[in-house]
Every structure is written in structure tokens, then in C-alpha cells.
Design a protein around this motif. Structure first.
Motif, mmCIF file in Angstrom:
data_model
loop_
_atom_site.group_PDB
_atom_site.id
_atom_site.type_symbol
_atom_site.label_atom_id
_atom_site.label_comp_id
_atom_site.label_asym_id
_atom_site.label_seq_id
_atom_site.Cartn_x
_atom_site.Cartn_y
_atom_site.Cartn_z
ATOM 1 N N VAL A 57 -146.710 58.366 -89.184
ATOM 2 C CA VAL A 57 -147.303 58.360 -87.720
ATOM 3 C C VAL A 57 -147.819 59.625 -87.284
ATOM 4 C CG1 VAL A 57 -146.202 58.309 -85.357
ATOM 5 C CG2 VAL A 57 -145.661 56.683 -86.945
ATOM 6 N N ALA A 58 -148.857 59.761 -86.856
ATOM 7 C CA ALA A 58 -149.317 61.314 -86.523
ATOM 8 C C ALA A 58 -148.766 61.874 -85.266
ATOM 9 C CB ALA A 58 -150.924 61.212 -86.333
ATOM 10 N N PRO A 59 -148.589 63.177 -85.103
ATOM 11 C CA PRO A 59 -148.012 63.609 -83.865
ATOM 12 C C PRO A 59 -148.605 62.988 -82.519
ATOM 13 C CG PRO A 59 -148.464 65.403 -85.388
ATOM 14 C CD PRO A 59 -149.270 64.309 -85.994
ATOM 15 N N PHE A 60 -147.821 62.765 -81.817
ATOM 16 C CA PHE A 60 -148.313 61.915 -80.414
ATOM 17 C C PHE A 60 -147.331 62.405 -79.200
ATOM 18 C CE2 PHE A 60 -145.172 59.180 -82.276
ATOM 19 C CZ PHE A 60 -144.445 58.460 -81.046
ATOM 20 N N LEU A 61 -147.820 62.019 -78.104
ATOM 21 C CA LEU A 61 -147.035 61.964 -77.085
ATOM 22 C C LEU A 61 -146.683 60.576 -76.344
ATOM 23 C CD1 LEU A 61 -149.452 64.418 -75.206
ATOM 24 C CD2 LEU A 61 -147.622 65.405 -76.540
ATOM 25 N N ILE A 62 -145.462 60.720 -75.813
ATOM 26 C CA ILE A 62 -144.813 59.525 -75.212
ATOM 27 C C ILE A 62 -144.020 59.577 -74.051
ATOM 28 C CG2 ILE A 62 -142.839 59.155 -76.726
ATOM 29 C CD1 ILE A 62 -143.285 56.139 -77.173
ATOM 30 N N SER A 63 -144.052 58.757 -73.187
ATOM 31 C CA SER A 63 -143.146 59.012 -71.869
ATOM 32 C C SER A 63 -141.837 58.748 -72.235
ATOM 33 C CB SER A 63 -143.801 57.981 -70.797
ATOM 34 O OG SER A 63 -143.520 56.644 -71.205
ATOM 35 N N ALA A 64 -141.014 59.738 -71.685
ATOM 36 C CA ALA A 64 -139.437 59.390 -71.682
ATOM 37 C C ALA A 64 -138.984 58.185 -71.149
ATOM 38 C CB ALA A 64 -138.749 60.709 -71.126
ATOM 39 N N THR A 65 -139.540 57.650 -70.308
ATOM 40 C CA THR A 65 -139.315 56.477 -69.467
ATOM 41 C C THR A 65 -140.373 55.444 -69.183
ATOM 42 O OG1 THR A 65 -139.837 56.969 -67.283
ATOM 43 C CG2 THR A 65 -137.560 57.795 -68.003
ATOM 44 N N ALA A 118 -156.041 53.507 -68.297
ATOM 45 C CA ALA A 118 -157.337 54.134 -68.121
ATOM 46 C C ALA A 118 -157.283 54.962 -66.818
ATOM 47 C CB ALA A 118 -158.152 53.111 -67.822
ATOM 48 N N TRP A 119 -156.432 54.894 -65.874
ATOM 49 C CA TRP A 119 -156.355 55.667 -64.860
ATOM 50 C C TRP A 119 -155.700 56.910 -64.918
ATOM 51 C CZ3 TRP A 119 -152.130 56.641 -61.624
ATOM 52 C CH2 TRP A 119 -152.355 57.434 -60.120
ATOM 53 N N SER A 120 -154.440 56.935 -65.761
ATOM 54 C CA SER A 120 -153.676 57.972 -65.761
ATOM 55 C C SER A 120 -154.081 58.733 -67.056
ATOM 56 C CB SER A 120 -152.244 57.479 -65.928
ATOM 57 O OG SER A 120 -152.084 56.799 -67.095
ATOM 58 N N GLY A 121 -154.928 58.585 -67.777
ATOM 59 C CA GLY A 121 -155.279 59.164 -68.958
ATOM 60 C C GLY A 121 -154.438 59.068 -70.078
ATOM 61 N N THR A 122 -153.739 57.973 -70.288
ATOM 62 C CA THR A 122 -152.852 57.733 -71.297
ATOM 63 C C THR A 122 -153.223 56.517 -72.051
ATOM 64 O OG1 THR A 122 -151.252 56.397 -69.841
ATOM 65 C CG2 THR A 122 -151.084 58.640 -70.022
ATOM 66 N N ARG A 123 -152.524 55.981 -72.774
ATOM 67 C CA ARG A 123 -152.594 54.469 -73.608
ATOM 68 C C ARG A 123 -151.374 54.001 -73.776
ATOM 69 N NH1 ARG A 123 -151.196 55.519 -78.724
ATOM 70 N NH2 ARG A 123 -151.325 57.709 -79.501
ATOM 71 N N LEU A 124 -151.460 52.839 -74.383
ATOM 72 C CA LEU A 124 -150.015 52.170 -74.548
ATOM 73 C C LEU A 124 -149.699 52.511 -76.295
ATOM 74 C CD1 LEU A 124 -150.665 48.361 -73.599
ATOM 75 C CD2 LEU A 124 -149.043 50.240 -72.560
ATOM 76 N N PRO A 125 -148.412 52.812 -76.389
ATOM 77 C CA PRO A 125 -148.362 53.224 -77.985
ATOM 78 C C PRO A 125 -148.281 52.021 -78.886
ATOM 79 C CG PRO A 125 -146.144 52.585 -76.764
ATOM 80 C CD PRO A 125 -147.283 52.606 -75.825
ATOM 81 N N THR A 126 -148.635 52.471 -79.970
ATOM 82 C CA THR A 126 -148.986 51.719 -81.197
ATOM 83 C C THR A 126 -147.402 51.202 -81.429
ATOM 84 O OG1 THR A 126 -148.584 53.197 -82.983
ATOM 85 C CG2 THR A 126 -150.659 52.855 -82.005
ATOM 86 N N GLU A 127 -147.279 49.856 -82.102
ATOM 87 C CA GLU A 127 -146.024 49.459 -82.630
ATOM 88 C C GLU A 127 -145.280 50.450 -83.299
ATOM 89 O OE1 GLU A 127 -144.522 45.390 -82.982
ATOM 90 O OE2 GLU A 127 -146.412 44.993 -83.533
ATOM 91 N N ALA A 128 -145.892 50.978 -84.441
ATOM 92 C CA ALA A 128 -145.292 52.244 -85.207
ATOM 93 C C ALA A 128 -144.954 53.303 -84.451
ATOM 94 C CB ALA A 128 -146.103 52.565 -86.287
ATOM 95 N N ASP A 136 -152.591 60.786 -77.207
ATOM 96 C CA ASP A 136 -152.662 61.586 -78.684
ATOM 97 C C ASP A 136 -152.391 63.133 -78.416
ATOM 98 O OD1 ASP A 136 -153.955 59.273 -79.749
ATOM 99 O OD2 ASP A 136 -155.957 60.107 -79.306
ATOM 100 N N ALA A 137 -151.709 63.602 -79.464
ATOM 101 C CA ALA A 137 -151.294 65.184 -79.407
ATOM 102 C C ALA A 137 -152.611 65.825 -79.183
ATOM 103 C CB ALA A 137 -150.463 65.336 -80.590
ATOM 104 N N ARG A 138 -152.386 67.110 -78.653
ATOM 105 C CA ARG A 138 -153.377 67.980 -78.533
ATOM 106 C C ARG A 138 -152.960 69.196 -78.916
ATOM 107 N NH1 ARG A 138 -155.006 66.699 -72.122
ATOM 108 N NH2 ARG A 138 -155.518 64.349 -72.702
ATOM 109 N N ASP A 139 -153.835 70.019 -79.546
ATOM 110 C CA ASP A 139 -153.351 71.315 -80.031
ATOM 111 C C ASP A 139 -152.747 72.155 -79.004
ATOM 112 O OD1 ASP A 139 -154.201 70.633 -82.550
ATOM 113 O OD2 ASP A 139 -155.925 71.479 -82.361
ATOM 114 N N GLY A 140 -151.430 72.897 -79.283
ATOM 115 C CA GLY A 140 -150.783 73.539 -78.480
ATOM 116 C C GLY A 140 -150.256 72.864 -77.175
ATOM 117 N N SER A 141 -150.156 71.587 -77.313
ATOM 118 C CA SER A 141 -149.973 70.985 -75.989
ATOM 119 C C SER A 141 -148.415 71.021 -75.629
ATOM 120 C CB SER A 141 -149.977 69.341 -76.334
ATOM 121 O OG SER A 141 -149.261 68.469 -75.254
ATOM 122 N N ASP A 142 -148.188 71.273 -74.432
ATOM 123 C CA ASP A 142 -146.841 71.454 -74.206
ATOM 124 C C ASP A 142 -145.999 70.029 -73.598
ATOM 125 O OD1 ASP A 142 -147.995 70.771 -71.687
ATOM 126 O OD2 ASP A 142 -147.412 72.497 -70.445
#
Length: 314
Positions: A78-86, A175-185, A305-311
Motif C-alpha cells: 500500500v502506498a502512503p495515503f490519507l484516511i479519515s479518522a472517522t 468529489a465535492w470534498s476533494g477526497t475519494r473512497l479508500p481501496t479495500e487494501a 492520495d498522500a502529498r509530499d510534505g502533507s500534514d
């Protein structure tokens, strides 16, 4: 056990063409926000930044459902990524709907599926049960603001996960929030919280009330605790910071359940899971539903998707 017990599809509503439809407006409406542009303001918490890497996905546990494709255990990267805590809350989804005028598929079809134990006797009069899973009722007028049908309200549970959202509805929010659904992995990697092959996000211990919101008592008509969703941060997070990775609500993912299938994969189990018939409150467990279907125990969390230097913000 059939997956219908977990997430009934819109096609299983026996009298769906005769249910009284609500005219709440047709079609999707957006406010012109470009896909990938996340709304401003403080209503949306930053996403967790996960490093990715390889992990052992799936299970060969005796509790697994082979027909669900949980196994075999395989090493997945799995590549680095972002996901919501909730999971996305009612408040967050309302912000989207209010800003865009979006109408969910439950609104456009005029009904959604509700657990019969959550309904009043009056509401049951107008509902139709699902063959083979009669604890599910197709309820006219059930949608995210009236989760148990007309007269009910989600106003007092704005911090609970939004429900009665289809896969298409979740995609529109993303699409509105600038996110996506996570893959199963990605979902399973995040839900495991760094634990290798543990049955649950906290380990192999049983899901006591401090660890997961599931059905307790004798399913479906003799619960020993209140049945329904809980606030999205009501239980402690796993090792990666995810709350309610299992239990509370099933969560849509971006993947098909099987190659070539129109059905989409759901993960995590819900407040209706019970060891006697559906112990899918495990990290490896899967179910599916049609992308236009919605229920009172299905929601979603978002990824990016992760972004370089993302917080961790998007």
C-alpha cells in the motif's frame, strides 16, 4: 449466511415499484465546486497520514466466510495515503447537501432499508420486508435526515455516522470534498492499525462494549442494549488513530466486490452484526451491495492520495 442479511439491495424490495415515492426533487445538483477542491472552514477534520508499506491482507481464520473472498492471506503493498479518522458524520454530509442541493438516491427512489427493531408500529404499517431477511424493511420516506422514516429526525445525532447513503452518494460527497473512497487494501491496512493478522483492530480479544458497537443480546428481536449507531468518536481509536474501524456502520470502499461485478465492497460490519449470524466485525470481513442501494447501517469514510510534505490536511 447470505450477504443479504448484511446489506439488502434495492432490487430485493418486493413491492418497490408500488411504494409511495417522495417528490424531493430529481437528479444531482452541485454548486460548481471543482472535483478535488475541499471546502474551507473548520467542519472537516484533517485526515490521518499513513505511511503505507506491505502487510498481510485477508485471513484463513475458521470464522471467515470463504464465499466472501476473505482469503487467502496474501502480502499486499500500500502506498502512503490519507484516511479519515472517522466515518463521515451527519453534520459533514449535511454541509455537503446544503451547499450543493444534492439529493441522495434514497430521496430520489422514495425509500431506504431500516432494521425493523428501530421502527415504530406505525412506520411498520407502510413498510415491506425483505424475503429471507425479514428484519429488513423497505421504509417509504427513510433518508439521512429521517433515518426511520417520516417523523424521525437525525438532528440529535449529527455526530453519528451518516446513513442511508449509496455508493453513488458517497462518490458525490468525495468529489465535492476533494477526497475519494479508500481501496479495500487501504481500508484493511488502516483498520488493522499496525497489528499483523489480528482478528480485530485492537487484537484477538472479543468485541466488548468498549471496543465495538455491535448487536448485543439475541438477534434480531431481543437486544440487551440500545440498537443503533453511536457518535463517530465514542470509542477509543486503533493504533493508527481510526475510530470504529469495525462495528457502528458498514463502510463503502472504492472497489468492486469481484472482478466484473457491479456490486461494491463494504467493510467493517455494523451495529447490527452479531456472532450468531454475521460476525463480520473483523478486519478481513467483507460484504457487498449494489451501488444504488442504501440502508440504515451503511456509511463511509474518505481517503486521499498522500502529498509530499502533507500534514494530513486536504
Amino acid at each position: 449466511m447470505s450477504r443479504r442479511c448484511c446489506a439488502p439491495a434495492r432490487s430485493t424490495a418486493p413491492g418497490r415499484t408500488t411504494l409511495p415515492l417522495l417528490d424531493r426533487g430529481a437528479g444531482e445538483q452541485h454548486d460548481g465546486r471543482s472535483a478535488g477542491e475541499r471546502p474551507g472552514g473548520g467542519a472537516f477534520a484533517p485526515l490521518l497520514s499513513l505511511p503505507g508499506g506491505t502487510f498481510r491482507m485477508g485471513t484463513e481464520d475458521a470464522d471467515a466466510f470463504p464465499e466472501d473472498g476473505e482469503g487467502p492471506v496474501r502480502t499486499v503493498g500500500v502506498a502512503p495515503f490519507l484516511i479519515s479518522a472517522t466515518a463521515v458524520s451527519h453534520a459533514e454530509f449535511r454541509a455537503f447537501a446544503d451547499a450543493t442541493g444534492y439529493r441522495t438516491e434514497a430521496e430520489r427512489h422514495g425509500y431506504s432499508f431500516v432494521f425493523r427493531g428501530s421502527l415504530t408500529a406505525e412506520a411498520r404499517r407502510w413498510a415491506e420486508s425483505v424475503p429471507g431477511a425479514d428484519w429488513w424493511l423497505a421504509v417509504p420516506g427513510a433518508w439521512h435526515r429521517e433515518p426511520e422514516g417520516p417523523g424521525s429526525r437525525s438532528d440529535d445525532r449529527l455526530d453519528h455516522p451518516v446513513v442511508h447513503v449509496s455508493w453513488h452518494d458517497a462518490q458525490a460527497y468525495c468529489a465535492w470534498s476533494g477526497t475519494r473512497l479508500p481501496t479495500e487494501a487501504e481500508w484493511e491496512y488502516a483498520a488493522r492499525g499496525g497489528l499483523d493478522q489480528a482478528r480485530h483492530p485492537w487484537g484477538d480479544e472479543p468485541p466488548d462494549p468498549d471496543r465495538a458497537v455491535i448487536f448485543r443480546g439475541t438477534f434480531p428481536d431481543d437486544p440487551t442494549t440500545a440498537v443503533g449507531t453511536a457518535p463517530v468518536r465514542s470509542l477509543a481509536p486503533n493504533g493508527f488513530g481510526l475510530h470504529h474501524a469495525v462495528g457502528n456502520v458498514w463502510e463503502w470502499t472504492g472497489d468492486r466486490f469481484a472482478p466484473g461485478s457491479p456490486a461494491r465492497a463494504l467493510r467493517g460490519g455494523s451495529h447490527l452484526c452479531h456472532a450468531s449470524y454475521c460476525n463480520r466485525y473483523r478486519c478481513s470481513a467483507r460484504t457487498s451491495n449494489a451501488p444504488d442501494s442504501s440502508t440504515g447501517h451503511t456509511g463511509f469514510r474518505v481517503a486521499a492520495d498522500a502529498r509530499d510534505g502533507s500534514d494530513g490536511s486536504v
